[in-house]
Design a protein around this motif. Structure first.
Motif, PDB file in Angstrom:
ATOM      1  N   ARG A 103       0.719  -1.383  -0.069  1.00 13.66           N
ATOM      2  CA  ARG A 103      -0.009   0.018   0.033  1.00 13.66           C
ATOM      3  C   ARG A 103       0.832   1.214  -0.071  1.00 13.66           C
ATOM      4  NH1 ARG A 103      -2.887  -3.222  -1.528  1.00 13.66           N
ATOM      5  NH2 ARG A 103      -4.785  -3.905  -0.390  1.00 13.66           N
ATOM      6  N   GLU A 104       2.064   1.216  -0.727  1.00 15.11           N
ATOM      7  CA  GLU A 104       3.215   2.350  -0.470  1.00 15.11           C
ATOM      8  C   GLU A 104       2.234   3.760  -1.149  1.00 15.11           C
ATOM      9  OE1 GLU A 104       7.346   3.701  -1.968  1.00 15.11           O
ATOM     10  OE2 GLU A 104       6.581   1.742  -2.424  1.00 15.11           O
ATOM     11  N   SER A 105       1.753   3.547  -2.421  1.00 14.82           N
ATOM     12  CA  SER A 105       1.101   5.006  -2.936  1.00 14.82           C
ATOM     13  C   SER A 105       0.055   5.154  -2.217  1.00 14.82           C
ATOM     14  CB  SER A 105       1.011   4.494  -4.729  1.00 14.82           C
ATOM     15  OG  SER A 105      -0.183   3.237  -4.619  1.00 14.82           O
ATOM     16  N   GLU A 106      -0.879   4.505  -1.740  1.00 18.27           N
ATOM     17  CA  GLU A 106      -2.166   4.840  -1.040  1.00 18.27           C
ATOM     18  C   GLU A 106      -1.632   5.611   0.211  1.00 18.27           C
ATOM     19  OE1 GLU A 106      -1.452   1.947  -2.522  1.00 18.27           O
ATOM     20  OE2 GLU A 106      -3.339   0.920  -3.186  1.00 18.27           O
ATOM     21  N   THR A 107      -0.530   5.036   0.775  1.00 20.35           N
ATOM     22  CA  THR A 107       0.172   5.646   1.951  1.00 20.35           C
ATOM     23  C   THR A 107       0.477   7.019   1.816  1.00 20.35           C
ATOM     24  OG1 THR A 107       0.943   3.476   2.865  1.00 20.35           O
ATOM     25  CG2 THR A 107       1.927   5.534   3.982  1.00 20.35           C
ATOM     26  N   TYR A 108       0.911   7.461   0.541  1.00 19.59           N
ATOM     27  CA  TYR A 108       1.299   8.598   0.115  1.00 19.59           C
ATOM     28  C   TYR A 108       0.025   9.687   0.137  1.00 19.59           C
ATOM     29  CZ  TYR A 108       6.091   6.492  -0.614  1.00 19.59           C
ATOM     30  OH  TYR A 108       7.266   5.965  -0.054  1.00 19.59           O
ATOM     31  N   ALA A 109      -0.803   8.936  -0.632  1.00 20.34           N
ATOM     32  CA  ALA A 109      -2.010   9.723  -1.001  1.00 20.34           C
ATOM     33  C   ALA A 109      -2.822  10.117   0.455  1.00 20.34           C
ATOM     34  CB  ALA A 109      -3.133   8.946  -1.969  1.00 20.34           C
ATOM     35  N   LEU A 110      -2.838   9.150   1.349  1.00 21.48           N
ATOM     36  CA  LEU A 110      -3.417   9.378   2.522  1.00 21.48           C
ATOM     37  C   LEU A 110      -2.655  10.519   3.389  1.00 21.48           C
ATOM     38  CD1 LEU A 110      -4.088   5.901   3.681  1.00 21.48           C
ATOM     39  CD2 LEU A 110      -5.941   7.459   3.072  1.00 21.48           C
ATOM     40  N   LEU A 111      -1.240  10.552   3.259  1.00 25.11           N
ATOM     41  CA  LEU A 111      -0.479  11.606   4.073  1.00 25.11           C
ATOM     42  C   LEU A 111      -0.914  12.839   3.216  1.00 25.11           C
ATOM     43  CD1 LEU A 111       2.990   9.850   4.337  1.00 25.11           C
ATOM     44  CD2 LEU A 111       1.261  10.382   6.150  1.00 25.11           C
ATOM     45  N   ILE A 139     -10.053  11.306   8.410  1.00 25.36           N
ATOM     46  CA  ILE A 139     -10.582  10.245   7.799  1.00 25.36           C
ATOM     47  C   ILE A 139      -9.256   9.409   7.561  1.00 25.36           C
ATOM     48  CG2 ILE A 139     -11.672   8.845   5.946  1.00 25.36           C
ATOM     49  CD1 ILE A 139     -13.895  10.789   6.291  1.00 25.36           C
ATOM     50  N   PRO A 140      -8.253  10.009   6.580  1.00 29.61           N
ATOM     51  CA  PRO A 140      -7.059   9.371   6.553  1.00 29.61           C
ATOM     52  C   PRO A 140      -6.272   8.860   7.612  1.00 29.61           C
ATOM     53  CG  PRO A 140      -7.352  11.481   4.999  1.00 29.61           C
ATOM     54  CD  PRO A 140      -8.319  11.233   6.378  1.00 29.61           C
ATOM     55  N   LEU A 141      -6.399   9.412   8.764  1.00 31.53           N
ATOM     56  CA  LEU A 141      -5.566   9.137  10.141  1.00 31.53           C
ATOM     57  C   LEU A 141      -5.999   7.492  10.201  1.00 31.53           C
ATOM     58  CD1 LEU A 141      -5.667  12.087  12.421  1.00 31.53           C
ATOM     59  CD2 LEU A 141      -3.672  11.339  10.881  1.00 31.53           C
ATOM     60  N   TYR A 142      -7.207   7.242  10.340  1.00 31.59           N
ATOM     61  CA  TYR A 142      -7.590   6.014  10.695  1.00 31.59           C
ATOM     62  C   TYR A 142      -6.934   4.838   9.771  1.00 31.59           C
ATOM     63  CZ  TYR A 142     -11.530   8.985  12.119  1.00 31.59           C
ATOM     64  OH  TYR A 142     -12.323   9.799  12.817  1.00 31.59           O
ATOM     65  N   ALA A 143      -6.677   5.050   8.540  1.00 35.88           N
ATOM     66  CA  ALA A 143      -5.960   4.211   7.564  1.00 35.88           C
ATOM     67  C   ALA A 143      -4.705   4.239   7.905  1.00 35.88           C
ATOM     68  CB  ALA A 143      -6.625   4.449   6.135  1.00 35.88           C
ATOM     69  N   LEU A 144      -4.171   5.286   8.176  1.00 34.11           N
ATOM     70  CA  LEU A 144      -2.579   5.377   8.257  1.00 34.11           C
ATOM     71  C   LEU A 144      -2.020   4.468   9.626  1.00 34.11           C
ATOM     72  CD1 LEU A 144      -1.708   9.360   7.567  1.00 34.11           C
ATOM     73  CD2 LEU A 144      -1.172   7.047   6.185  1.00 34.11           C
ATOM     74  N   ILE A 145      -3.005   4.866  10.619  1.00 33.26           N
ATOM     75  CA  ILE A 145      -2.617   4.067  11.887  1.00 33.26           C
ATOM     76  C   ILE A 145      -2.721   2.353  11.666  1.00 33.26           C
ATOM     77  CG2 ILE A 145      -3.361   3.676  14.259  1.00 33.26           C
ATOM     78  CD1 ILE A 145      -4.478   6.567  14.384  1.00 33.26           C
ATOM     79  N   GLY A 146      -3.708   2.090  10.864  1.00 33.27           N
ATOM     80  CA  GLY A 146      -3.991   0.524  10.736  1.00 33.27           C
ATOM     81  C   GLY A 146      -2.987  -0.063   9.532  1.00 33.27           C
ATOM     82  N   ALA A 154      -4.872  -2.446  14.977  1.00 34.21           N
ATOM     83  CA  ALA A 154      -6.243  -2.634  14.927  1.00 34.21           C
ATOM     84  C   ALA A 154      -6.797  -1.960  15.923  1.00 34.21           C
ATOM     85  CB  ALA A 154      -6.650  -4.014  14.512  1.00 34.21           C
ATOM     86  N   GLU A 155      -6.623  -2.243  17.316  1.00 30.15           N
ATOM     87  CA  GLU A 155      -7.075  -1.519  18.362  1.00 30.15           C
ATOM     88  C   GLU A 155      -6.959  -0.212  18.306  1.00 30.15           C
ATOM     89  OE1 GLU A 155      -6.835  -1.964  23.220  1.00 30.15           O
ATOM     90  OE2 GLU A 155      -5.775  -3.277  22.214  1.00 30.15           O
ATOM     91  N   ALA A 156      -6.015   0.309  17.761  1.00 32.05           N
ATOM     92  CA  ALA A 156      -5.548   1.638  18.263  1.00 32.05           C
ATOM     93  C   ALA A 156      -6.647   2.532  16.841  1.00 32.05           C
ATOM     94  CB  ALA A 156      -3.984   2.133  17.989  1.00 32.05           C
ATOM     95  N   THR A 157      -6.675   1.700  15.800  1.00 34.01           N
ATOM     96  CA  THR A 157      -7.396   2.183  14.789  1.00 34.01           C
ATOM     97  C   THR A 157      -8.786   2.288  15.261  1.00 34.01           C
ATOM     98  OG1 THR A 157      -6.057   1.319  13.130  1.00 34.01           O
ATOM     99  CG2 THR A 157      -8.274   2.179  12.074  1.00 34.01           C
ATOM    100  N   LEU A 158      -9.412   1.346  15.767  1.00 31.61           N
ATOM    101  CA  LEU A 158     -10.739   1.423  16.334  1.00 31.61           C
ATOM    102  C   LEU A 158     -10.891   2.198  17.393  1.00 31.61           C
ATOM    103  CD1 LEU A 158     -13.652   0.106  16.138  1.00 31.61           C
ATOM    104  CD2 LEU A 158     -12.704  -1.347  17.945  1.00 31.61           C
TER     105      LEU A 158
END
Length: 472
Positions: A103-111, A139-146, A154-158
């Protein structure tokens, strides 16, 4: 509506971030999963370009565009420059963490999207745009943490999602209430309208919006997710969530407090939140053994100091300048500490740092400078920020908050010393074998850590020179 009011080029820094996020996401969809590095270079280039255009567009005064929904002033200029630069550093720190992942490119997009949301939050002067920026930044933070895909992540994301969703609902309720009683969502003219509104409604709306923004800032009562997310997520992501979102949220809180009418004592509420954040953050950090969790609680305490100028932003003339200065110095210092942590991803406990000074004296120096700067030790960067913040808070009539903050500064010295003390202990026979930085972080991340450590010292020394020159 004038042409300047609809000048889209005035939003060029934000447009660059949005365009880059779309291009990175599309590019990553067509590139092989093992060859996503072009998206990293595009991300770095876009962040640098956004920061550069934000710096070039720094206004000499203050004006509003798009029907008074967005401000072009020094505060917007700071968030436009600081947020992309901080994210650029995060991408450099994540060189080994992001590269080659599925998920490298997705990570950069979220950032990029989270950074854009942070900039929008800091620049907007309209409550409805504030809600949009809040969602874009959250919203991007939730995905970045997980992204690390572990059970703790997963617990921290939830936890982050639940607290963020609840805070978002509270924020939107406050926005609806303030907009209803004021008859407008724009900050322009809101003070006078709210002054004629029922005090209970104004107080309820202000409290709700501040609670929502407290989640983004990492302040009490929206702070619970910070330590868990900092520990469970990747190191680069932890550096991001403890730095970048705070920049926009604190500026947004300052803008909100500035337009609140004198009929409601919102500054006192902010002062109480500041004191609670300092106290809870410092006390909790004392008991931590995990390095990143300790830094997470450190972030909570630092937000308490950053809320001090927000509390007196209508009472002290230099409060806005003090807030912006502390934001920049804190971002620089926090990233410097996380950069050293990123050099040794397997050193998760304080005891794992034994022998660091002997094997890596320069990195140890960066760690020491960063930790002492977070305390507020001269001549480091945050020292100047604390002096400015304490001064304006005292001038604003909240001497009790300055005394409380000074006591917490002394208290924080204990756990920051716990962070750096093991590095100077000799490694014994039971050494964990973690004395060498992994090869994949031996160049980019180490160089970033050394440069940031030098900047922490240089910023403090330069700032001190300017301070004494002006005072003289």
């Amino acid at each position: 509506m004038t042409a300047m009011d609809m000048d889209y080029l005035a939003l060029l820094p934000e447009i660059i971030l949005l365009g880059a996020a779309v291009l990175v996401l599309l590019g990553g969809s067509f590139l092989p999963r093992t060859r996503q590095h072009p998206t990293r270079w595009l991300t770095l280039g876009a962040l640098a370009a956004s920061s550069a255009t934000g710096m070039a567009a720094m206004p000499g005064g203050s004006e509003s565009i798009f029907s008074g929904t967005y401000a072009l002033d020094p505060s917007t200029a700071i968030v436009r420059v600081a947020a992309p630069l901080a994210t650029l550093v995060v991408v450099l720190l994540g060189r080994h963490e992001f590269a080659g992942t599925a998920r490298e490119s997705e990570t950069y997009a979220l950032l990029l999207l989270a950074t854009l949301g942070t900039v929008v939050i800091g620049g907007t002067t309209d409550l409805l745009v504030l809600v949009a920026g809040y969602l874009l930044a959250s919203i991007p933070l939730y995905a970045l943490i997980g992204l690390s895909r572990s059970a703790p992540a997963a617990e921290a994301t939830l936890k982050t999602y639940l607290i963020g969703a609840l805070s978002g609902v509270v924020l939107m309720a406050g926005v609806a209430l303030l907009t209803g009683v004021a008859g407008t969502s724009s900050y322009a003219g809101m003070t006078e309208a709210l002054g004629r509104a029922p005090q209970a409604a104004v107080a309820g709306g202000a409290v709700a919006v501040l609670i929502g923004l407290a989640f983004k800032a990492g302040a009490v009562p929206g702070h619970f997710w910070i330590p868990d997310a900092s520990q469970a997520s990747g190191i680069a992501v932890a550096a991001f969530i403890t730095t970048v979102p705070k920049i926009g949220a604190l500026i947004a809180m300052g803008r909100l407090v500035a337009v609140m009418p004198a009929t409601v004592d919102v500054p006192l509420l902010v002062a109480v939140l500041a004191a609670a954040s300092m106290g809870i953050g410092n006390l909790a950090a004392l008991a931590q053994e995990n390095v990143r969790r300790l830094l997470g609680w450190s972030t909570v305490s630092q937000i308490g100091y950053l809320l001090m100028p927000v509390a007196v932003i209508t009472r002290s003339e230099g409060a806005s300048v003090a807030l912006l200065a502390y934001i920049v110095f804190y971002a620089l210092t926090n990233l410097a500490v996380f950069a050293v942590v990123a050099c040794f991803p397997r050193r998760e406990k304080l005891g794992d740092w034994v022998g660091l000074a002997r094997g890596h004296p320069w990195l140890t120096g960066s760690l020491v400078l960063g930790a002492l700067s977070l305390v507020g030790t001269p001549p480091t960067a945050v020292f100047l920020g604390k002096v400015a913040v304490f001064t304006v808070t005292w001038d604003g009539g909240m001497s009790w908050l300055v005394v409380f903050a000074a006591a917490n500064t002394v208290l924080s010295l204990i756990y920051y010393l716990r962070l750096i003390r093991p590095a100077f202990h000799p490694a014994g026979d039971g050494s964990t074998g973690l004395s060498t930085a992994p090869r994949e972080v031996a160049r980019t991340v180490v160089a970033t850590a050394l440069v940031l450590g030098a900047l922490v010292l240089a910023a403090g020394a330069l700032g001190a020179g300017i301070w004494f020159a002006v005072a003289g």
